[in-house]
Design a protein around this motif. Structure first.
Motif, PDB file in Angstrom:
ATOM      1  N   LYS A   1       2.947   1.859  -6.676  1.00  0.00           N
ATOM      2  CA  LYS A   1       2.292   1.419  -5.459  1.00  0.00           C
ATOM      3  C   LYS A   1       2.136  -0.097  -5.494  1.00  0.00           C
TER       4      LYS A   1
ATOM      5  N   ASN B   1       0.809  -1.232   0.000  1.00  0.00           N
ATOM      6  CA  ASN B   1       0.000   0.000   0.000  1.00  0.00           C
ATOM      7  C   ASN B   1       0.835   1.273   0.000  1.00  0.00           C
ATOM      8  N   GLU B   2       2.094   1.113  -0.379  1.00  0.00           N
ATOM      9  CA  GLU B   2       2.941   2.305  -0.476  1.00  0.00           C
ATOM     10  C   GLU B   2       3.681   2.287  -1.791  1.00  0.00           C
TER      11      GLU B   2
END
Ligand code: ADP
Ligand code: MG
Length: 684
Positions: free
Chosen positions: A115, A55-56
């Motif tokens: 991402k 999620n990054e």
């Protein structure tokens, strides 16, 4: 390659790209260098696949490990590429770019940034940016990466490449133009270093160092340029020393109302200036309806009682005429001659008036731009006032000023602006603030509704008209246009006349002849017109205290401060007043903006919110004041640097007012270029 070369000279810039760049106002290499990033991504950390955080955004170096696949997903094609490093493997996925299938060859090594999500039991990097990892210089990875402002579909990657090339090729051509003593005193980095590090910072620290210099540079060019223009207007020479006259106090005692504390304070400040032998250079700032006109009138009265002439310039004919009427009635019992000079005077009357002014038979002249366009000469001009000064350019103010020999200067405005900008623009003016409304003013009740309420609103307006009040309807357009749902004054009036057939309905817009406009305004002022449908021509200054209701169609089309100015046309008397904003817009920001209007009646508060919602560039940015665009300095955040800039700027100009010294030559060129021909429109 030269700074002044066209961006066409850059690799990979064809006709299409050139067009897009031009739309961003980028023509030369130098323009491109001043296209600063709006943000940065820190891609200096390259991770192994096993170190990825979900999620990054992650950056990895990986090899294509199998032939890519195109998979149909509804209407879209999903391209899926398996990639790996020595610690694991994941999928890179893209939507709607089937050609990528051919692009990725097994065993090729790339740097990917994107991402990372855990989806359908797989680890996927979504629509990553990528660059071949072939040992050459890598631009988009392994460093802090610039992200550029909206770019008409120019990809970030392309812009980055172009700017990088431009910087490399012009590296030693950026000749330092800030004087050495200023760079030293304020610890400013060198030009070349700053340009490189604002685009491709070596570290966070070097970014801050680069930004500081470029912000300083920008504000410094702006401030020094403005100060040079202003020094032409400003005079520290001996000015007129007016005498205190008791008649002013008499006049105040005989006004139909009592002045507010704030008005009294401001009048005293003005009086002090006028009585001293220093020139007055004062800005009076006060929200709509705070009563600035009477202040101007009292100052003019004082000048006249000292046997000087006074002049007041207003931005529209409607407003000039209104001021003229109020002065006529205020000075009814006095032996004072007032003249009105606007573009719509007949030739004969104009010549007559000009003669009277020149011979000193006219004491006070009210007028529009005609005051500076015509060959007006005064016998003894002692006081110069500009109302709604944000509508005038500095050049226009200077022309008016030069009609006298060091007259005192008063400028009035209702438009609140951020403190930094105020300091830049008015740094040399004394400021008086009227922070109080006359007593008995009730808050204008404001509602926001959609068009389905129109019938009900009309019934409400009728009720107001029936009790003797008057109403405004504001439409954004003059005539019908292609834009669906946009209300226009002319068609709207046709329709609404049927609904309000027992009332007198008229319209007003900027394309009408000055004389017609004036007749309509006079009739409205006298109460002969009940309902006036108008564009924003009535926005500034118009004062009809009997008007108690305003309906604004397509309210989403207007800026908040403009809505506030418009609304300021009602609630100017003792009657409870209403403002109804009509919009069918579902836009979230529009809704927020309308909510602010219904909640607040405070001009400063409203403009602050407008700013938050719309961003400074659009509304209170420099553009509205005719200043060059700021590309990097932030009017809200760079207050500290501004203070240094102002100090430096003043010191420079006191050392070398005309920038004649050799070490100031490049700076002077740069300032001239920064302002180019725009100064005429700057309002200060
Ligand atoms: P603005 O500051 O927007 O230019 P104006 O000077 O047009 O405001 O004043 C708005 C109205 O308020 C006018 O009708 C004016 O006569 C009235 N007014 C001004 N000062 C006072 C006061 N102290 N008490 C009552 N009414 C006032
Ligand atoms: Mg006014």
């Amino acid at each position: 390659m030269n700074l002044s070369d066209s961006v066409k000279e850059l690799k990979g810039v064809g006709e299409q790209t050139l067009k897009k760049l031009n739309r961003l106002d980028i023509y030369t290499i130098e323009d491109l260098l001043y296209h600063f990033p709006r943000d940065y991504e820190d891609r200096s950390e390259i991770k192994k696949i096993e170190e990825i955080t979900f999620n990054e955004i992650n950056t990895i170096i990986a090899q294509v490990s199998a032939l890519p696949q195109n998979i149909k997903k509804g209407n879209l094609i999903l391209t899926k590429v398996r990639i790996k490093d020595e610690t694991g493997s994941i999928f890179a996925v893209w939507y709607g770019q089937p050609y990528l299938k051919k692009h990725f060859k097994p065993n090729d090594s790339y740097i990917f940034t994107g991402k990372v999500l855990y989806k359908y039991g797989e680890i996927q990097m979504e629509s990553p940016e990528y660059e071949l990892n072939n040992g050459k210089e890598v631009l988009s990875f392994g460093r802090i990466i610039p992200v550029y402002p909206s770019t008409y579909k120019l990809s970030q990657k392309l812009i980055r490449q172009m700017i990088y090339q431009a910087i490399k090729e012009t590296k030693n051509q950026l000749t330092e133009f800030l004087p050495k003593w200023i760079r030293k005193k304020y610890q400013l980095a060198d030009y070349n270093y700053s340009m490189l590090n604002i685009h491709f910072p070596q570290s966070r620290e070097s970014f801050f160092i680069a930004r500081r210099r470029l912000v300083f540079e920008e504000l410094f060019l702006l401030q020094t340029g403005l100060l040079r223009i202003k020094n032409k207007i400003k005079n520290n020479k001996k000015a007129i020393k007016f005498e205190d006259v008791e008649e002013v106090n008499d006049l105040i005692r005989h006004l139909p109302f009592e002045l507010t504390q704030a008005q009294l304070r401001v009048i005293n400040e003005i009086k002090k200036d006028m009585l001293s032998d220093r020139s007055m250079n004062r800005l009076v700032q006060g929200d709509v309806g705070s009563g600035k006109t009477i202040i101007a009138a009292l100052a003019l009265y004082m000048a006249v009682k000292n046997n000087y002439q006074g002049v007041m310039m207003a931005p529209t004919e409607v407003l000039a005429n209104q001021h003229y009427q109020s002065l006529l009635s205020l000075f009814e019992k006095e032996n004072i001659n007032i003249g009105l000079l606007t573009g719509s005077l007949t030739k004969k009357n104009k010549e007559l008036l000009l003669k009277e002014i020149e011979e000193g038979r006219i004491d006070i002249v009210i007028g529009t731009h005609a005051l500076i366009q015509e060959k007006v000469a005064f016998k003894s001009l002692g006081l110069v006032i500009t109302d709604e000064q944000h509508r005038f350019g500095v050049e226009q103010r200077r022309l008016l000023f030069e009609k006298g020999k060091n007259p005192d200067v008063l400028v009035m405005t209702a438009t609140p602006i951020p403190r930094t900008l105020a300091l830049i623009l008015y740094g040399d003016l004394d400021i008086s603030i009227i922070d109080e409304l006359p007593p008995g003013r009730q808050k204008v009740d404001t509602y926001c509704v959609n068009t389905s309420y129109r019938e009900r609103i009309y019934r409400f307006i009728k009720k107001e008209l029936a009790s003797g009040r008057q109403a405004y309807v504001i439409c954004p357009a003059v005539e019908e246009s292609d834009i669906e749902g946009l209300q226009s004054v002319i068609q709207y009036t046709e329709q609404i006349k049927k609904v309000f057939n027992e009332y007198k309905v008229c319209f007003l817009h900027g394309k009408m002849k000055a004389k017609e406009k004036q007749e309509i305004m006079e009739a409205f002022q006298k109460g002969e017109i009940d309902l006036l449908v108008s564009t924003t021509v009535i926005e500034v200054g118009v004062n009809v205290p009997n008007a108690s209701i305003m309906l604004i169609e397509n309210a989403e089309r207007f800026g908040l401060s403009q809505l506030h100015q418009l609304r300021g046309r009602v609630g100017r008397g003792k009657h409870k007043s209403y403002c109804i904003l009509v919009t069918d817009s579902d836009n979230k920001i529009t809704k927020e903006r309308m909510k602010v209007m219904t909640k607040s009646n405070n001009g400063f508060e409203i403009s602050e919110t407008d700013l938050l919602l719309r961003g400074p560039g659009e509304f209170f940015g420099t553009r509205q004041h005719g200043l060059p665009d700021l590309k990097i300095a932030n009017l809200y955040k760079d207050m500290d640097i501004l203070k240094e800039v102002q100090e430096a700027s003043k010191e420079l100009l006191s050392l070398d007012p005309d920038l004649k010294a050799e070490e100031h030559y490049l700076l002077k060129e740069k300032i001239n270029k920064f302002f180019e021909e725009k100064t005429k429109n700057i309002s200060l």
